[in-house]
Design a protein around this motif. Structure first.
Motif, PDB file in Angstrom:
ATOM      1  N   SER A   8       0.817  -1.157   0.051  1.00 51.49           N
ATOM      2  CA  SER A   8      -0.015  -0.131  -0.073  1.00 51.49           C
ATOM      3  C   SER A   8       1.109   1.321   0.022  1.00 51.49           C
ATOM      4  CB  SER A   8      -0.925   0.064   1.212  1.00 51.49           C
ATOM      5  OG  SER A   8      -0.172  -0.023   2.576  1.00 51.49           O
ATOM      6  N   GLU A  10       3.842   1.414  -1.482  1.00 53.55           N
ATOM      7  CA  GLU A  10       4.231   1.755  -3.080  1.00 53.55           C
ATOM      8  C   GLU A  10       3.010   2.212  -3.706  1.00 53.55           C
ATOM      9  OE1 GLU A  10       7.561  -1.893  -3.379  1.00 53.55           O
ATOM     10  OE2 GLU A  10       5.257  -2.250  -3.529  1.00 53.55           O
ATOM     11  N   LEU A  11       1.861   1.804  -3.519  1.00 56.93           N
ATOM     12  CA  LEU A  11       0.651   2.064  -4.285  1.00 56.93           C
ATOM     13  C   LEU A  11       0.612   3.693  -4.228  1.00 56.93           C
ATOM     14  CD1 LEU A  11      -1.616   1.898  -5.951  1.00 56.93           C
ATOM     15  CD2 LEU A  11      -3.026   1.358  -3.975  1.00 56.93           C
ATOM     16  N   THR A  15       1.054   5.075  -7.897  1.00 55.17           N
ATOM     17  CA  THR A  15      -0.501   5.142  -8.284  1.00 55.17           C
ATOM     18  C   THR A  15      -0.407   4.922  -9.874  1.00 55.17           C
ATOM     19  OG1 THR A  15      -1.172   6.323  -6.340  1.00 55.17           O
ATOM     20  CG2 THR A  15      -2.887   5.881  -8.109  1.00 55.17           C
ATOM     21  N   ALA A  18       0.812   1.699 -11.476  1.00 55.16           N
ATOM     22  CA  ALA A  18      -0.155   0.566 -11.097  1.00 55.16           C
ATOM     23  C   ALA A  18      -1.340   0.642 -12.024  1.00 55.16           C
ATOM     24  CB  ALA A  18      -0.476   0.728  -9.659  1.00 55.16           C
ATOM     25  N   VAL A  31      -2.751  -5.278  -4.150  1.00 54.90           N
ATOM     26  CA  VAL A  31      -2.037  -4.321  -3.157  1.00 54.90           C
ATOM     27  C   VAL A  31      -2.169  -5.023  -1.758  1.00 54.90           C
ATOM     28  CG1 VAL A  31      -2.269  -2.146  -2.012  1.00 54.90           C
ATOM     29  CG2 VAL A  31      -3.115  -2.610  -4.284  1.00 54.90           C
TER      30      VAL A  31
END
Length: 105
Positions: A8, A10-11, A15, A18, A31
């Motif tokens: 999460s 890294e997200l 974003t 991804a 995720v």
């Protein structure tokens, strides 16, 4: 192809990457938070396909529910003895004959 797995954290930082991955690669991004899968990012086309699948499954489940209910209602008829069934048939025949005789049919 193995789905891409990101945290999460890294997200939050990636974003756009991804989202682009799901669109271009036509694959999902899983995720994770603390090593546990928490969400999936997928392309809109895949999401639409999932919704169609879910709708078909819900319709199928509704049909099976209706069949189970009909089966339960039918179980009462299966409990009839042969004599009771013949009596009901005779009653129905008599009712039809009475209606025909009275001109109601």
């Amino acid at each position: 192809m193995m789905p891409k797995v990101i945290t999460s954290t890294e997200l939050q930082k990636q974003t756009r990457e991804a989202i682009d991955y799901t669109r271009v690669e036509r694959d999902v991004v899983i995720v994770e938070t603390y090593g546990r899968p928490m969400a999936v990012i997928l392309s809109y086309d895949e999401y639409q396909a999932y919704l169609r699948y879910k709708e078909v499954q819900e319709g199928r489940q509704a049909r099976f529910t209706a069949l189970r209910e009909a089966s339960g209602a039918n179980a009462a008829y299966n409990a009839l003895t042969e004599e009771e069934a013949l009596r009901l048939v005779d009653e129905a025949r008599q009712e039809i004959a009475d209606q025909l005789a009275s001109g109601k049919a």
